[in-house]
Design a protein around this motif. Structure first.
Motif, short mmCIF file in Angstrom:
data_model
loop_
_atom_site.label_atom_id
_atom_site.label_comp_id
_atom_site.label_asym_id
_atom_site.label_seq_id
_atom_site.Cartn_x
_atom_site.Cartn_y
_atom_site.Cartn_z
N ARG A 45 0.85 -1.17 0.00
CA ARG A 45 0.00 0.00 0.00
C ARG A 45 0.90 1.24 0.00
O ARG A 45 1.78 1.37 0.85
CB ARG A 45 -0.91 -0.01 1.23
CG ARG A 45 -2.01 1.02 1.20
CD ARG A 45 -3.03 0.76 2.30
NE ARG A 45 -3.71 -0.51 2.11
CZ ARG A 45 -4.72 -0.94 2.86
NH1 ARG A 45 -5.17 -0.18 3.87
NH2 ARG A 45 -5.28 -2.11 2.62
N GLU A 46 0.66 2.15 -0.94
CA GLU A 46 1.54 3.30 -1.09
C GLU A 46 0.83 4.63 -0.85
O GLU A 46 -0.35 4.79 -1.14
CB GLU A 46 2.20 3.30 -2.48
CG GLU A 46 1.23 3.49 -3.63
CD GLU A 46 1.93 3.59 -4.97
OE1 GLU A 46 3.17 3.51 -5.02
OE2 GLU A 46 1.23 3.74 -6.00
N PHE A 47 1.58 5.57 -0.34
CA PHE A 47 1.07 6.90 -0.03
C PHE A 47 0.71 7.65 -1.30
O PHE A 47 1.43 7.61 -2.29
CB PHE A 47 2.15 7.67 0.74
CG PHE A 47 1.82 9.12 0.96
CD1 PHE A 47 0.95 9.51 1.96
CD2 PHE A 47 2.40 10.09 0.17
CE1 PHE A 47 0.64 10.84 2.17
CE2 PHE A 47 2.11 11.42 0.36
CZ PHE A 47 1.23 11.79 1.36
N TYR A 59 0.20 17.29 1.27
CA TYR A 59 1.41 16.59 0.87
C TYR A 59 1.04 15.56 -0.19
O TYR A 59 -0.01 14.92 -0.09
CB TYR A 59 2.06 15.91 2.08
CG TYR A 59 2.29 16.86 3.23
CD1 TYR A 59 3.46 17.59 3.33
CD2 TYR A 59 1.31 17.04 4.20
CE1 TYR A 59 3.66 18.49 4.36
CE2 TYR A 59 1.50 17.93 5.25
CZ TYR A 59 2.68 18.65 5.32
OH TYR A 59 2.86 19.54 6.35
N TYR A 60 1.90 15.38 -1.19
CA TYR A 60 1.60 14.50 -2.30
C TYR A 60 2.78 13.63 -2.67
O TYR A 60 3.94 14.05 -2.57
CB TYR A 60 1.20 15.31 -3.53
CG TYR A 60 -0.05 16.13 -3.35
CD1 TYR A 60 -1.31 15.58 -3.57
CD2 TYR A 60 0.03 17.46 -2.95
CE1 TYR A 60 -2.46 16.33 -3.39
CE2 TYR A 60 -1.12 18.22 -2.77
CZ TYR A 60 -2.35 17.65 -2.99
OH TYR A 60 -3.49 18.40 -2.82
N ALA A 61 2.48 12.42 -3.13
CA ALA A 61 3.49 11.59 -3.73
C ALA A 61 3.94 12.22 -5.05
O ALA A 61 3.15 12.86 -5.74
CB ALA A 61 2.95 10.18 -3.98
N ASP A 62 5.20 12.02 -5.39
CA ASP A 62 5.72 12.61 -6.63
C ASP A 62 4.93 12.17 -7.86
O ASP A 62 4.78 12.93 -8.82
CB ASP A 62 7.20 12.23 -6.81
CG ASP A 62 8.10 12.95 -5.82
OD1 ASP A 62 9.23 12.46 -5.62
OD2 ASP A 62 7.69 13.98 -5.26
N ARG A 67 -1.58 16.68 -10.48
CA ARG A 67 -2.76 16.02 -11.04
C ARG A 67 -3.84 15.76 -9.99
O ARG A 67 -5.02 15.82 -10.30
CB ARG A 67 -2.36 14.71 -11.71
CG ARG A 67 -1.39 14.87 -12.86
CD ARG A 67 -1.18 13.56 -13.62
NE ARG A 67 -0.59 12.53 -12.77
CZ ARG A 67 -1.20 11.40 -12.41
NH1 ARG A 67 -2.44 11.15 -12.83
NH2 ARG A 67 -0.57 10.51 -11.65
N PHE A 68 -3.43 15.46 -8.76
CA PHE A 68 -4.38 15.15 -7.69
C PHE A 68 -4.42 16.29 -6.68
O PHE A 68 -3.41 16.97 -6.44
CB PHE A 68 -3.96 13.88 -6.95
CG PHE A 68 -4.14 12.60 -7.72
CD1 PHE A 68 -4.37 12.61 -9.09
CD2 PHE A 68 -4.07 11.38 -7.08
CE1 PHE A 68 -4.54 11.44 -9.81
CE2 PHE A 68 -4.23 10.20 -7.77
CZ PHE A 68 -4.46 10.22 -9.14
N THR A 69 -5.59 16.48 -6.07
CA THR A 69 -5.76 17.49 -5.03
C THR A 69 -6.57 16.91 -3.88
O THR A 69 -7.67 16.40 -4.08
CB THR A 69 -6.49 18.73 -5.56
OG1 THR A 69 -5.76 19.29 -6.66
CG2 THR A 69 -6.60 19.79 -4.47
N ILE A 70 -6.02 16.98 -2.67
CA ILE A 70 -6.74 16.54 -1.49
C ILE A 70 -7.33 17.75 -0.78
O ILE A 70 -6.71 18.82 -0.73
CB ILE A 70 -5.81 15.75 -0.53
CG1 ILE A 70 -6.62 15.15 0.63
CG2 ILE A 70 -4.67 16.61 -0.02
CD1 ILE A 70 -5.82 14.18 1.49
N GLY A 104 -0.37 16.27 9.22
CA GLY A 104 -0.60 15.26 8.20
C GLY A 104 0.67 14.87 7.47
O GLY A 104 0.62 14.17 6.46
N ARG A 105 1.80 15.30 8.00
CA ARG A 105 3.08 15.00 7.36
C ARG A 105 3.53 13.60 7.74
O ARG A 105 4.52 13.40 8.44
CB ARG A 105 4.13 16.04 7.77
CG ARG A 105 5.38 16.04 6.92
CD ARG A 105 6.30 17.18 7.31
NE ARG A 105 7.50 17.22 6.51
CZ ARG A 105 8.45 18.13 6.63
NH1 ARG A 105 8.34 19.09 7.54
NH2 ARG A 105 9.52 18.07 5.85
N SER A 106 2.79 12.62 7.25
CA SER A 106 3.06 11.21 7.50
C SER A 106 2.84 10.45 6.21
O SER A 106 1.82 10.65 5.54
CB SER A 106 2.16 10.66 8.60
OG SER A 106 2.35 11.37 9.81
#
Length: 125
Positions: A45-47, A59-62, A67-70, A104-106
């Motif tokens: 399972r990946e962040f 925070y986003y995965a590279d 492209r994605f927005t939380i 949320g920096r996890s």
């Protein structure tokens, strides 16, 4: 205990968009940071993305940056993941998660407390 339920997954053409939702029950998201992970069969399972309670920092995965927005709507006890320009590699199950922390920096599975059952996203060419 916090119960999380994801929705919004489905079938989408490559280059298209979807918005995933994660609704919380039992307790609200107030005071909780939240995130999204994804997992393909046979893989870890990946962040994907996360958001802090303290200041709304994201925070986003590279692999998904740009492209994605939380985002989150605490009045509705809901966290969202807007996914644009979807790629076939995004054909996985997406999981919502949260933890009692202002930050949320996890980025690892072990740092989170609660998980939803997942929602399937399928991207076709």
């Amino acid at each position: 205990q916090v119960q999380l339920v994801e929705s919004g997954g489905g079938l989408v053409q490559a280059g298209g968009s979807l918005r995933l939702s994660c609704a919380a029950s039992g307790r609200t998201f107030r005071g909780y940071s939240a995130g999204w992970f994804r997992q393909a069969p046979g893989k870890e399972r990946e962040f994907v993305a996360s958001i802090s309670w303290s200041d709304g920092s994201t925070y986003y995965a590279d692999s998904v940056k740009g492209r994605f927005t939380i985002s989150r709507d605490d009045a509705k006890n809901t966290v969202y993941l807007q996914m644009n320009n979807l790629k076939p590699e995004g054909t996985t199950v997406y999981y919502c998660t949260s933890r009692w922390s202002a930050s949320g920096r996890s980025y690892t599975v072990s740092e989170y407390e609660y998980w939803g059952q997942g929602t399937q996203v399928t991207v076709y060419s």
